[in-house]
Design an enzyme around this catalytic site. Structure first.
Site, PDB file in Angstrom:
ATOM      1  N   HIS A 123      -6.778   2.273  -1.323  1.00 34.47           N
ATOM      2  CA  HIS A 123      -6.789   0.914  -0.787  1.00 34.47           C
ATOM      3  C   HIS A 123      -8.194   0.456  -0.404  1.00 34.47           C
ATOM      4  CE1 HIS A 123      -7.293   2.472   3.360  1.00 34.47           C
ATOM      5  NE2 HIS A 123      -6.479   3.440   2.961  1.00 34.47           N
ATOM      6  N   ASP A 124      -8.453  -0.799  -0.686  1.00 38.26           N
ATOM      7  CA  ASP A 124      -9.689  -1.485  -0.280  1.00 38.26           C
ATOM      8  C   ASP A 124     -10.932  -0.942  -0.971  1.00 38.26           C
ATOM      9  OD1 ASP A 124      -8.434  -3.193   1.904  1.00 38.26           O
ATOM     10  OD2 ASP A 124      -7.952  -1.183   2.640  1.00 38.26           O
ATOM     11  N   GLY A 141     -10.122   5.546   0.768  1.00 37.85           N
ATOM     12  CA  GLY A 141     -10.109   4.127   1.064  1.00 37.85           C
ATOM     13  C   GLY A 141     -11.474   3.551   1.362  1.00 37.85           C
TER      14      GLY A 141
END
Length: 264
Positions: A123-124, A141
């Site tokens: 994520h991200d 992340g």
């Protein structure tokens, strides 16, 4: 007349937005909030879900999980995003997750990237353009990767690490700190081993520019200078060598924003 080629065993939500030229392979599943651009091919047994936008002429090989919920215990189902650009190759069994609201709410992959089998993009994360991410690489992340980066097989990248343009890691590298542009590192934990000279040659850097970056590398790593002293040496070299200004500015900008310390 539609030319979308969807295998009879595939499940495509009626709300999904697919260009007429998209191909969907056997047993693949496409969720309701997915948009896929012209010419993209999705192989068999892929799952593409979440608020995921995919550009043109991408190729997804079998068994990928694209746009799944982030592996973050704080995630509570917020409508975060994944955006993938154009002409990317994403090989077998890759996992690419949505963003989280704790960051910008989005994971991004640029254009013309080559992402090999079993790569995880958490994520991200934000990948630039024309990167090569070799088999089994794992990105935690919030990792940021610049253009033309090459990550060797089984590289592990700690969360929040930044990797500068044209940098490279060796096989089985464990990257716990930011990796400056143009630098090659290897080992666990990573140690600098020179500049990515072969990659720079392939991308049109002149022998003089490569020699200048080698000299800059020595200032940063081999002459016992503090980081601030090395940056002053780079600024002086910008004045002395106009053809180095852009590359040195890229390096200086990166060093000014490095948040985890640099591989050194």
């Amino acid at each position: 007349m539609t030319t979308t080629r969807i295998h009879p065993s595939a499940i495509v939500d009626p709300a999904a937005q697919l260009d007429d030229s998209v191909t969907i392979g056997a047993f693949s599943i496409i969720g309701p909030n997915v948009r896929i651009g012209a010419g993209t091919e999705v192989g068999p047994h892929c799952v593409i879900d979440g608020h995921t936008t995919i550009g043109r002429d991408n190729r997804f090989f079998p068994s990928g999980s694209i746009g799944a919920a982030p592996q973050d215990k704080k995630y509570a189902g917020e409508p975060t995003e994944l955006r993938i650009g154009d002409r990317n190759t994403i090989r077998e069994c890759c996992t690419i997750n949505l963003g989280t609201i704790q960051d910008g709410g989005i994971t991004t992959i640029g254009d013309d990237n080559w992402i090999m089998a079993y790569v995880h993009v958490a994520h991200d994360c934000h990948l630039g353009n024309r990167t090569t991410i070799a088999n089994g690489t794992q990105l935690a992340g919030h990792v940021h990767i610049g253009d033309y980066v090459t990550l060797g097989g089984m590289t592990g990248v700690h969360q929040f690490v930044k990797i500068g343009a044209h940098a490279m890691t060796g096989v089985h590298t464990t990257l716990l700190q930011d990796l400056p542009p143009f630098v090659t590192c290897a080992g666990s934990p990573a140690r600098p081993v020179g500049i990515n000279s072969e990659g720079l040659k392939r991308r049109g850097f002149t022998p003089e520019q490569i020699a200048g970056l080698r000299a800059t590398y020595k200032s940063l790593y081999r002459q016992g200078l503090t980081l601030e002293e090395a940056k002053e040496a780079m600024r002086a070299r910008q004045v002395e060598s106009p053809d180095m200004q852009a590359s040195l500015q890229t390096l200086l900008d990166f060093l000014d924003t490095a948040s985890r310390g640099i591989v050194r």
